[in-house]
Design an enzyme around this catalytic site. Structure first.
Site, short mmCIF file in Angstrom:
data_model
loop_
_atom_site.label_atom_id
_atom_site.label_comp_id
_atom_site.label_asym_id
_atom_site.label_seq_id
_atom_site.Cartn_x
_atom_site.Cartn_y
_atom_site.Cartn_z
CE1 TYR A 1 -4.38 1.32 0.50
CE2 TYR A 1 -3.07 3.11 1.42
CZ TYR A 1 -4.26 2.63 0.91
OH TYR A 1 -5.33 3.47 0.80
CE1 TYR B 1 -4.87 5.14 -1.87
CE2 TYR B 1 -6.10 7.19 -1.69
CZ TYR B 1 -5.48 6.11 -1.10
OH TYR B 1 -5.48 5.99 0.28
#
Length: 391
Positions: free
Chosen positions: A290, A340
């Site tokens: 992440y 994203y």
């Protein structure tokens, strides 16, 4: 060598299908429409239809259409599993883990997981220009000007840089390496070359974070279909097994008893995750970490045991996280260059790699992948997965 007969979740559920919408700055449609398009694509990918779906799991922060609405639009009249997980990227991996548990326990047979959001054109969690969020800690942040994620993660990034003795170039190498990967990914929003001069010359967002240290706000959706390993083997795509899934705690900006902010909650979760999968860090072939901000990549390389403590900057500088390196990381370009989608695009990329379908960016012989959610900062929670091919 892991024991495939071990009890528990290991290898009992599989990702059978993945689907996504184009990444854009303005989708022009609702989050419901985005979700339906991605789910439809994922079902088509694995040769199933909406009639096969009996479970729905999504995650969000009040910025997307609820699971019940999506299920009704799909025509799922009697869902056996219906769940809205509260949390942005922190809980991305947890949605897949929850689906896998439901399948392994017999609660559901075919579960779709998705994230759909118009983060660029509509709603951004933590953004300004709207009512204050209903979070306890917000009252403690406002007096100090901590409104947005870049401001909050700037504190985390500074803590890591000082602890590791690292600098701006170390963050820059993360962004540059991932941009090289994105150039090989036709879905990526940012594919043009990025060099250190351009990186260092980009504007400050919140020191020590520059423009290219920050993820791309994106309109899009990603969907993942989870079913049993046995059933997945009869479907068109190579199954990708869920070897392990886990959730963990984290850090809060307003009340935290963790002594070192340069170490994330992933360091606590990692040993449990590896034990569940029956492997160690040296058994991971590709890492999809992440990366809302560049420091998180360096920190997770260490916290998941892929680099020694404070050794991640040197690991990245050596080329180990690049394609062709020891541990290729964020092979799609990640949140920094692909888009994203709060972690589920990392899961999709891991599946593509483990299927052997990544084309120019394929990691040769990739058999295991680590996929992580946001490692626990601000939200106070984290989650992660280990996936493996069925070859």
């Amino acid at each position: 060598m892991s024991d495939r007969r071990s009890p528990g979740l290991r290898d009992r559920a599989a990702v059978a299908g993945i689907g996504w919408t184009p990444y854009s700055k303005n989708s022009g449609v609702s989050t419901l429409e985005l979700a339906l398009r991605a789910i439809s694509a994922a079902l088509t990918d694995c040769g199933l239809t909406a009639a096969d779906v009996d479970g729905l799991v999504t995650h969000g922060v009040g910025d997307s259409t609820p699971a019940a609405t999506v299920g009704a639009a799909l025509g799922v009249s009697d869902p056996h599993l219906l769940l809205d997980v509260w949390g942005g990227g922190s809980m991305s991996a947890a949605t897949i883990g929850t689906a896998a548990m439901a399948v392994a326990s017999g609660q559901a047979e075919t579960v779709v997981c998705w994230r759909a959001l118009n983060a660029r054109s509509e709603f951004r969690m933590g953004g300004t220009g709207r009512a204050a969020p209903t979070l306890v800690e917000f009252q403690y942040q406002v007096p100090y000007g901590l409104f947005t994620p870049p401001q909050q993660y700037a504190l985390v990034g500074r803590a890591y840089l000082e602890a590791a003795g690292a600098g701006a170039e170390d963050l820059g190498r993360v962004a540059i390496t991932q941009r090289v990967h994105a150039a090989l990914n036709p879905r990526a929003m940012m594919r043009e070359p990025l060099d250190m001069e351009t990186y260092l010359g980009s504007r400050w967002i919140a020191e020590p974070l520059r423009l290219f240290d920050c993820c791309l706000e994106t309109d899009a959706a990603i969907a993942v279909v989870v079913t049993s390993a046995e059933r997945a083997r009869d479907l068109p795509q190579p199954p990708v097994l869920v070897a392990a899934a886990g959730t963990g705690g984290g850090h809060s900006l307003f009340s935290d008893d963790r002594p070192d902010w340069s170490v994330s909650a992933a360091a606590d979760l990692a040993p449990r995750l590896y034990a569940k999968a029956g492997i160690g860090p040296d058994g991971i072939d590709v890492a999809e970490l992440y990366d809302a901000f560049t420091p998180l990549v360096l920190m997770q390389l260490e916290d998941y045991g892929l680099a020694p403590r404070h050794g991640a900057p040197d690991l990245v500088a050596s080329g180990a996280t690049a394609l062709g390196g020891k541990i290729p990381t964020n092979t799609h370009g990640g949140h920094l260059s692909e888009g994203y989608l709060h972690g589920l695009n990392h899961v999709a990329e891991a599946v593509i790699q483990l299927r052997g379908h990544a084309g120019e960016r394929q990691v040769p012989g990739a058999a295991t992948a680590l996929c992580t959610g946001q490692p626990g900062y601000v939200s106070g929670v984290t989650s992660a997965l280990i996936l493996r091919s069925d070859r």
